[in-house]
Write a protein that holds these residues in place. Structure first.
Motif, mmCIF file in Angstrom:
data_model
loop_
_atom_site.group_PDB
_atom_site.id
_atom_site.type_symbol
_atom_site.label_atom_id
_atom_site.label_comp_id
_atom_site.label_asym_id
_atom_site.label_seq_id
_atom_site.Cartn_x
_atom_site.Cartn_y
_atom_site.Cartn_z
ATOM 1 N N THR A 148 0.845 -1.199 0.000
ATOM 2 C CA THR A 148 0.000 0.000 0.000
ATOM 3 C C THR A 148 0.880 1.249 0.000
ATOM 4 O O THR A 148 2.057 1.191 0.379
ATOM 5 C CB THR A 148 -0.917 0.055 1.241
ATOM 6 N N GLU A 149 0.299 2.367 -0.410
ATOM 7 C CA GLU A 149 1.036 3.628 -0.366
ATOM 8 C C GLU A 149 1.429 3.974 1.064
ATOM 9 O O GLU A 149 2.549 4.430 1.327
ATOM 10 C CB GLU A 149 0.180 4.740 -0.965
ATOM 11 N N LYS A 150 0.513 3.739 1.988
ATOM 12 C CA LYS A 150 0.786 4.044 3.393
ATOM 13 C C LYS A 150 1.945 3.207 3.913
ATOM 14 O O LYS A 150 2.835 3.707 4.606
ATOM 15 C CB LYS A 150 -0.470 3.782 4.233
ATOM 16 N N ARG A 201 -9.244 3.416 -8.600
ATOM 17 C CA ARG A 201 -8.498 4.424 -7.829
ATOM 18 C C ARG A 201 -9.005 5.832 -8.136
ATOM 19 O O ARG A 201 -8.241 6.783 -8.177
ATOM 20 C CB ARG A 201 -6.999 4.327 -8.112
ATOM 21 N N ARG A 246 10.364 12.138 -5.534
ATOM 22 C CA ARG A 246 9.049 11.535 -5.685
ATOM 23 C C ARG A 246 9.124 10.278 -6.544
ATOM 24 O O ARG A 246 10.058 10.090 -7.323
ATOM 25 C CB ARG A 246 8.066 12.521 -6.298
ATOM 26 N N GLU A 272 -0.529 -2.074 -9.121
ATOM 27 C CA GLU A 272 -1.293 -0.970 -9.713
ATOM 28 C C GLU A 272 -1.336 -1.032 -11.242
ATOM 29 O O GLU A 272 -1.850 -0.138 -11.889
ATOM 30 C CB GLU A 272 -0.701 0.370 -9.270
ATOM 31 N N GLU A 312 5.205 4.590 2.511
ATOM 32 C CA GLU A 312 5.584 5.843 3.173
ATOM 33 C C GLU A 312 6.184 5.570 4.544
ATOM 34 O O GLU A 312 7.185 6.180 4.932
ATOM 35 C CB GLU A 312 4.361 6.754 3.302
ATOM 36 N N PHE A 341 4.390 -2.792 -5.637
ATOM 37 C CA PHE A 341 3.222 -1.916 -5.671
ATOM 38 C C PHE A 341 2.944 -1.458 -7.097
ATOM 39 O O PHE A 341 1.783 -1.358 -7.519
ATOM 40 C CB PHE A 341 3.441 -0.715 -4.740
ATOM 41 N N ARG A 389 6.585 8.237 -9.234
ATOM 42 C CA ARG A 389 5.351 8.305 -10.021
ATOM 43 C C ARG A 389 5.188 7.017 -10.812
ATOM 44 O O ARG A 389 6.165 6.405 -11.239
ATOM 45 C CB ARG A 389 5.369 9.505 -10.972
ATOM 46 N N ILE A 399 2.766 8.897 -6.681
ATOM 47 C CA ILE A 399 2.415 7.893 -5.678
ATOM 48 C C ILE A 399 2.849 8.341 -4.294
ATOM 49 O O ILE A 399 2.091 8.291 -3.334
ATOM 50 C CB ILE A 399 3.055 6.531 -6.026
ATOM 51 N N LEU A 400 4.095 8.790 -4.172
ATOM 52 C CA LEU A 400 4.576 9.243 -2.872
ATOM 53 C C LEU A 400 5.806 10.116 -3.052
ATOM 54 O O LEU A 400 6.444 10.132 -4.106
ATOM 55 C CB LEU A 400 4.892 8.058 -1.951
ATOM 56 N N VAL A 406 8.352 -1.042 -3.734
ATOM 57 C CA VAL A 406 7.985 -0.075 -4.782
ATOM 58 C C VAL A 406 7.632 -0.818 -6.069
ATOM 59 O O VAL A 406 6.624 -0.531 -6.730
ATOM 60 C CB VAL A 406 9.134 0.925 -5.031
#
Length: 567
Positions: free
Chosen positions: A144-146, A494, A209, A194, A149, A190, A211, A221-222, A187
């Motif tokens: 997940t993005e969370k 999304r 970043r 996606e 991060e 994910f 993308r 994304i983050l 990464v």
């Protein structure tokens, strides 16, 4: 001692035609008593993965499912927490009629199934999957993005990055740090989850970043601290065998990752920029993946599909598939080869890299470090008694000339070129240096292709555009009110309104009139006009068809084609 499952399994596989590895399998069965036996057999290539898994599933009276070829829904994933999924090697696939179908390494464990049912708060229907494929599916689908991060923040706070700049002598050791390796893996996982085609890792003035390009569109994304950037880029370089100390010049490389019983392929490009190096990771198809699109499943318009099918049955000539990078040219070429592949046809390919393994086809890969180029392999293939040759890309005069000669000496040649339209491919071949008198008789057809983002079926809605909007794309004669479609945005896509891609095409068939124009060195416009006499329509025409069918939006067609009146 062999248990009853092993005995039933051995009995089934011993009946396979042309099976001559019973002794080796029996020896493994003495050492393993669960699904690790199947994994060992697959690893040693004693039996195909499909046969081994299917017969094992039959022996334990359940169905077999490949988690990488199955639908995995967010609802099913949420029913089993990630820590439980990893511990018991089980992953939810989908929920149907209040029952959770879960892939398990040990679907015969009644106690575990009961426990999973309690955790999921619904009945669980178990199916079998290879342990390693379950583990890798968990790694990908629980990203997940969370979570990313949090991992990046934790790494940033570690003592490894207590200084803004990393000393060169420490960098080589740092890129082997387990935490950094794990973050890059996450990464990539994910990105695969996606459905990204490219992962951009780039430095900005105050931050960095990541993308993803998904369905043709880039989205952020983050972000992460600049302190981590050089280490992350260096880790990517290490995977590709590139020079981590060279930051002034662009570098290109590739790497692979095992995903279940398959291999995921990645192509990498790095370039220097104002605030640090940028890396782009292209996610290629997985080798060993059995499922592939056929021409009939690609949603090609019948007015293009039927002539193209007839075209690929020709005994000789060059067929080009053109379009920009990432427009699906290779997928279309593979589908064409699949259509004509049979034991009586000798098909050979030259690729960079090999993206999908095709049974019954001889596939060769370009290797530039040892000067193994397209032209070198193509020249050798001409002595291999080929019927059909696929050239991944014609980049230079030498390759173009050999391909042309092959087409003129009784071979059918498939190839790609980077051009905007089908007719431009013919002119491009002449610009490379091939004489018009060679191009005219050798080229028999050109298919140009683009990809547009497909409207999400989960949140699709109709709307009626204004008359002014319709007049931008259609002639006024016979114009009627017609619905267009769009996606509202939902969790399944999304909230983008798009999920997946759809192709649209134009096809130029080379007639005698077109050959005469080619020989005379006429323009692209004149060639297009002659091709229109036998059915040629520009890309936008087919794109608008896909809009009216509710497959994509008018905005997507605008972004991917130049203006032409539809008829």
């Amino acid at each position: 001692m062999q248990n009853s499952k092993n005995s039933a399994f051995l009995e089934r596989i011993s009946q396979l035609p042309h099976f001559d590895s019973l002794a080796e399998v029996t020896a493994l069965a003495e050492r393993f008593t669960d699904a690790t036996l199947v994994q060992a057999i697959v690893d040693q290539r004693l039996i195909t993965k499909e046969d081994a898994c299917r017969y094992w599933a039959d022996a334990i009276n359940v169905a077999y499912v490949d988690p990488f070829a199955s639908v995995i829904t967010d609802e099913a994933l949420e029913r089993i927490p990630p820590e439980i999924a990893r511990k018991v090697r089980a992953i939810g696939l989908y929920v149907l009629d209040g029952v959770l179908t879960a892939a398990m390494a040990d679907p015969g464990d009644a106690v575990l199934i009961k426990r999973l049912s309690q955790i999921a708060q619904m009945p669980v229907s178990p199916v079998f999957a290879l342990p390693r494929e379950i583990e890798d599916a968990i790694a990908i689908h629980y990203c997940t993005e969370k979570g990313l991060e949090e991992s990046l923040s934790e790494l940033e706070r570690s003592s490894l990055f207590d200084r803004p700049e990393i000393a060169a002598d420490k960098l080589a050791a740092l890129v082997e740090n387990n935490a950094l390796i794990q973050i890059l893996d996450e990464v990539i996982y994910f990105g695969m989850r996606e459905r990204a085609s490219d992962i951009h890792v780039e430095a900005q003035e105050t931050h960095c970043r990541i993308r993803f390009r998904v369905d043709g569109n880039l989205r952020e994304i983050l972000t992460y601290s600049r302190k981590l950037h050089r280490a992350l880029i260096s880790r990517i370089k290490i995977l590709c065998g590139l020079n981590i100390s060279e930051v002034r010049f662009p570098q290109d490389g590739r790497f692979t990752m095992p995903i279940g019983s398959q291999t995921a392929n990645f192509r990498v490009s790095t370039i220097p920029s104002a605030y640090g190096e940028k890396a782009v990771i292209r996610i290629l198809a997985m080798t060993g993946k059995k499922t592939m699109l056929t021409l009939d499943k690609m949603m090609i318009s019948q007015t293009i599909l039927q002539p193209f099918k007839r075209l690929i049955q020709n005994p000789n000539g060059i067929i080009f598939v053109t379009g920009p990078t990432g427009s699906g040219k290779t997928t279309t070429l593979y589908a064409a080869l699949h259509e004509i592949n049979s034991p009586g046809v000798n098909i050979s390919t030259i690729e960079d890299p090999i993206e999908i393994q095709l049974a019954g086809v001889t596939q060769s890969q370009v290797n530039l470090p040892i000067d193994l180029k397209f032209a070198t392999i193509l020249r050798a293939l001409m002595r291999q008694d080929p019927d059909v040759i696929l050239v991944g890309e014609i980049r230079d005069l030498e390759t173009a000339k050999i391909a042309t000669e092959a087409a003129l000496t009784g071979h059918i040649v498939f190839a790609t070129l980077h051009t905007n339209t089908a007719a431009q491919a013919i002119v491009r071949l002449i610009e490379i240096g091939v004489e018009p008198y060679m191009v005219a008789p050798s080229v028999i057809g050109v298919l140009a292709q683009r990809l547009a983002a497909r409207i999400c079926e989960n949140c699709k809605e109709a709307y009626y555009p204004t008359r002014e909007t319709l007049l931008k794309y259609f002639k006024e004669d016979g114009l009627t009110e017609v619905p267009f479609f769009r996606g509202r945005g939902c969790p399944a896509c999304r909230h983008t309104g798009y999920k997946g891609r759809v192709a649209f095409h134009e096809l130029v068939l080379i007639t005698d009139e077109v050959r005469t124009l080619i020989s005379e060195g006429r323009s692209v416009q004149e060639i297009s006009q002659a091709a229109a006499k036998v059915g040629y329509k520009p890309l936008r025409h087919d794109g608008l068809k896909k809009v009216l069918l509710g497959l994509t939006t008018i905005d997507e067609i605008d972004q991917n084609t130049s203006f032409e009146w539809a008829t």
